[in-house]
Design an enzyme around this catalytic site. Structure first.
Site, PDB file in Angstrom:
ATOM      1  N   CYS A  52       7.871   8.097  10.971  1.00 36.89           N
ATOM      2  CA  CYS A  52       6.995   7.438  11.950  1.00 36.89           C
ATOM      3  C   CYS A  52       7.732   6.340  12.712  1.00 36.89           C
ATOM      4  CB  CYS A  52       5.796   6.843  11.211  1.00 36.89           C
ATOM      5  SG  CYS A  52       4.759   5.820  12.278  1.00 36.89           S
TER       6      CYS A  52
HETATM    7  N1  LIG Z   1      -0.918   1.613  16.368  1.00 36.09           N
HETATM    8  C1  LIG Z   1      -0.317   2.050  15.203  1.00 36.09           C
HETATM    9  C2  LIG Z   1      -0.002   3.523  15.277  1.00 36.09           C
HETATM   10  C3  LIG Z   1       0.545   4.068  13.998  1.00 36.09           C
HETATM   11  C4  LIG Z   1       0.503   5.598  13.965  1.00 36.09           C
HETATM   12  O1  LIG Z   1      -0.025   6.259  14.878  1.00 36.09           O
HETATM   13  N2  LIG Z   1       1.086   6.169  12.904  1.00 36.09           N
HETATM   14  C5  LIG Z   1       1.050   7.617  12.733  1.00 36.09           C
HETATM   15  C6  LIG Z   1       2.381   8.147  12.257  1.00 36.09           C
HETATM   16  S1  LIG Z   1       3.667   8.023  13.452  1.00 36.09           S
HETATM   17  C7  LIG Z   1       0.070   7.988  11.656  1.00 36.09           C
HETATM   18  O2  LIG Z   1       0.093   7.434  10.577  1.00 36.09           O
HETATM   19  N3  LIG Z   1      -0.770   8.968  11.949  1.00 36.09           N
HETATM   20  C8  LIG Z   1      -1.709   9.509  10.997  1.00 36.09           C
HETATM   21  C9  LIG Z   1      -2.990   9.897  11.671  1.00 36.09           C
HETATM   22  O3  LIG Z   1      -3.198   9.553  12.846  1.00 36.09           O
HETATM   23  O4  LIG Z   1      -3.790  10.542  11.005  1.00 36.09           O
HETATM   24  C10 LIG Z   1       0.936   1.209  15.010  1.00 36.09           C
HETATM   25  O5  LIG Z   1       1.736   1.054  15.941  1.00 36.09           O
HETATM   26  O6  LIG Z   1       1.097   0.689  13.918  1.00 36.09           O
END
Ligand SMILES: N[C@@H](CCC(=O)N[C@@H](CS)C(=O)NCC(=O)O)C(=O)O
Length: 287
Positions: A52
């Site tokens: 990520c």
């Molecule tokens: N706004 C968040 C976004 C984090 C994010 O989108 N992480 C993704 C992985 S790259 C995630 O965990 N996605 C799981 C999901 O949406 O179910 C940040 O910047 O911390």
């Protein structure tokens, strides 16, 4: 457009018009002196995926500021399914450099969110910075986590580390300006392009992405290493790619096996066969 089966499912990424929509992070507290979450050694824990890019930022700042002793890290398995991220060992599956949940031994990141808020209804994203004392999430927003890690623990750090400031007062305006288009067109732009499910939504994202890449290229074309101020700042950490080769904090926190395995395996709407390509060898070409 997401199919009926995908609607309401964790893996249904696109909205009805085919464009990828990012949710707003729900936990937005900060670690700060005199605040609700005091900067104490050993009190916090960081949950990340090595695939990520948002979580990657937090690992870079942790390393740059020498915060390894202050809080430990748990790393999820790169396979994400209908129940979201899981840890090494769940379903007997392990992957190199992934770990169990070192705090509670939970199976999944979602279990952590429900521990913090049993009524939680949004996505179960990483990074998460967890407060072991109050058993809750401090923040799940990477841009804010890297902001408070920049100075929260300075009172306990060696001068050399405490003096590192990636968001210096005199450069804030420039950094904010860069962050804003880099976020929209690159950081989030790659998701908008990659997860689009209509040609129109894809083109609406990929064109600004290309323009922003050219814009970064132009800024760096005078031979500078850093985007602003002649030194490493948050703008570079959020953009990060050009620093991979020369900076241990970037190189040592980058894991191409996790990145590749996650994106090829988990996003079956894009790669239904789940075949993960071999290589490249070496991982990336040198500059
Ligand atoms: N706004 C968040 C976004 C984090 C994010 O989108 N992480 C993704 C992985 S790259 C995630 O965990 N996605 C799981 C999901 O949406 O179910 C940040 O910047 O911390």
């Amino acid at each position: 457009m997401s199919t009926p089966e995908e609607k309401g499912k964790i893996t249904g990424w696109a909205s009805n018009d085919g464009s990828f929509k990012r949710q707003t992070s729900s936990f937005r507290d900060v670690i700060e002196k005199g605040g609700k979450f005091e900067p104490e050694k050993g009190r916090y824990h960081l949950y990340v995926s090595l695939a990520c890019p948002w979580a990657h930022r937090t690992l870079i700042v942790r390393k740059l500021k020498g915060l390894e002793e202050f809080f430990d890290v748990s790393v999820v398995h790169p396979h994400m399914d209908d129940l979201g991220w899981r840890f090494n060992g769940t379903s007997n599956e392990t992957f190199p450099a992934a770990t169990a949940d070192k705090v509670y031994g939970l199976d999944r990141i979602r279990d952590l969110y429900f521990k913090a808020d049993p009524e939680y209804k949004a996505r179960f994203t990483v990074p998460v910075i967890w407060d072991k004392k109050n058993e809750t999430i401090v923040s799940n927003e990477s841009s804010e986590i890297i902001r408070f890690l920049n100075d929260a623990f300075d009172g306990s750090l060696a001068k050399e580390k405490a003096d590192l400031d990636f968001y210096p007062q005199d450069l804030r305006k420039e950094i904010d300006d860069i962050n804003s288009w880099v976020y929209n067109q690159i950081n989030n732009g790659v998701y908008k392009a990659g997860f689009a499910t209509t040609q129109e939504a894809y083109e609406n994202a990929v064109k600004p992405l290309g323009e922003a890449m050219q814009r970064v290229e132009k800024v760096l074309s005078d031979g500078r290493d850093f985007l602003v101020g002649g030194k490493l700042t948050e703008a570079d950490i959020r953009w990060l790619k050009n620093l991979y080769w020369n900076y241990p904090a970037f190189k040592e926190t980058t894991d191409f096996a996790h990145i590749k395995e996650h994106y090829y395996w988990s996003h079956v709407q894009i790669n239904p066969t789940r075949i993960v390509p071999l290589g490249p060898v070496p991982n990336v070409e040198s500059l």
